[in-house]
Write an enzyme that holds these catalytic residues in place. Sequence first.
Site, PDB file in Angstrom:
ATOM      1  N   CYS A 110      42.771  38.332  17.070  1.00 62.06           N
ATOM      2  CA  CYS A 110      42.712  37.093  17.385  1.00 62.06           C
ATOM      3  C   CYS A 110      41.399  36.706  17.901  1.00 62.06           C
ATOM      4  CB  CYS A 110      43.828  36.661  18.408  1.00 62.06           C
ATOM      5  SG  CYS A 110      45.371  36.817  17.997  1.00 62.06           S
ATOM      6  N   HIS A 243      41.683  31.044  23.432  1.00 61.51           N
ATOM      7  CA  HIS A 243      42.670  31.551  22.374  1.00 61.51           C
ATOM      8  C   HIS A 243      43.859  31.101  22.958  1.00 61.51           C
ATOM      9  CE1 HIS A 243      44.907  33.845  20.117  1.00 61.51           C
ATOM     10  NE2 HIS A 243      45.346  34.552  20.551  1.00 61.51           N
ATOM     11  N   ASN A 273      51.100  30.287  18.754  1.00 59.92           N
ATOM     12  CA  ASN A 273      49.903  31.190  18.543  1.00 59.92           C
ATOM     13  C   ASN A 273      49.657  31.341  17.054  1.00 59.92           C
ATOM     14  OD1 ASN A 273      48.177  33.292  18.516  1.00 59.92           O
ATOM     15  ND2 ASN A 273      49.085  34.465  19.934  1.00 59.92           N
TER      16      ASN A 273
END
Length: 314
Positions: A110, A243, A273
Site C-alpha cells: 500500500c 493511507h 481500502n
Amino acid sequence: MYINTVSHYLPSEVIGNEYFTNINNLSHEWIVERTGISERRKASPEENTSTMAMKAVEALLENIPYSKNEIDLIIGATYTPYDTIVTLAHAVQHQLQIPDIPVVSISSACSSLLNAIEIVEGYFALGKASKAVVVVSDHNTAYYNEMDTVSGHLWGDGASALLISKERQTDSDMEIKKLITGGAATSGKAIEAVVLRPNDRGVIMPYGRDVFQNACQYMPKVSQQVLQACGLTIDDLDYLIPHQANHRISLNVINTLGIPVEKLISNIQYLGNTGCAGCAIALSENKDKFKKGDNIVITVFGGGYSYGAMLITV
C-alpha cells in the site's frame, strides 16, 4: 518536481456493509465501529487492474497541459496485477501509444504510490526523463476472500493517475517539496502480518493489531520528518492524507500529531481500502478545495511494513 494534474477512476458498483452481514453475519455497526467503512466500490467482471488504470489515464489526458507525446516515463504501481508479464505500466504505454520510453511497474504494497514517485525523482535527477505518468491501481476484490471475517470487508477497487514534471508547467501545478520512504520489515510481525500468496486464499491478516500499532507509529513519525526537512512544523500543515487502511488508524495518526480532524482527508468511509491508489484518489477528489500555498502531507504504510511521506505545496 511538480504534479501537473491528477485524476481517478472508481467502478460503479457500490457494496454496502449489508452484503457482508448476509454472507458472514458481520453487522453494519460492527464494521463501522472497527474500520469506519460503510461501503466500497467493486470492479465489474469486465474490469481489471489495468482497465481501471487506463480509465484514470483517460481522465488525466483531459487536463494535460502539454502534448501527451512529451511524456517520457511511465511508472505503474499495484500489488494486485491483472497480468504479471504485460504489467500495469506497459498496458498504459500501449494505451498512450508512446514508444521507446522507460516503463516500470513496482509493488511495495500500500506504500507503492510514494515509491513510484520516488522512482520518477530518480529518473529526473539522472536526466533520463522530464515528464512522467504515475498510475496506481488495485483490484482488491479480484484477490480477497470475501468470507474472511478478519479482512474480507475492508477492500475496495479503484485507480488514480498523476502527471509529474521536472519543471513547473503551469501556475496551478502542485510542487513536491520532499519525499521520504523506508522499509520497516525488521519490525514486529512485518513479514507475516499481512500476506497475499498465490497458493493461499486471498489476503490473510493474522496480526492486525501489529499492523495497527506499527502504522500508528511510522506514519506520524515520517510525516514529522518530511515537514522538518523543509523547515516546517505541524502548525504549517493544512491537510493530511494518510493511507486509507482503517479510519481508526487515521484518527490515531492525527491525534499523535496533534492536528484537528478538519485537516484530515479521508475516503475510506465510502471507498474502503483501495490499496496504493487510496491517497492519490483522495488527492484527486479534493484538488478543487486546495488553495494556493496549502501544505499537504501524504503518508503511507503498507504490508511488509513499507512506509513513507510526501510534502506537497499547492
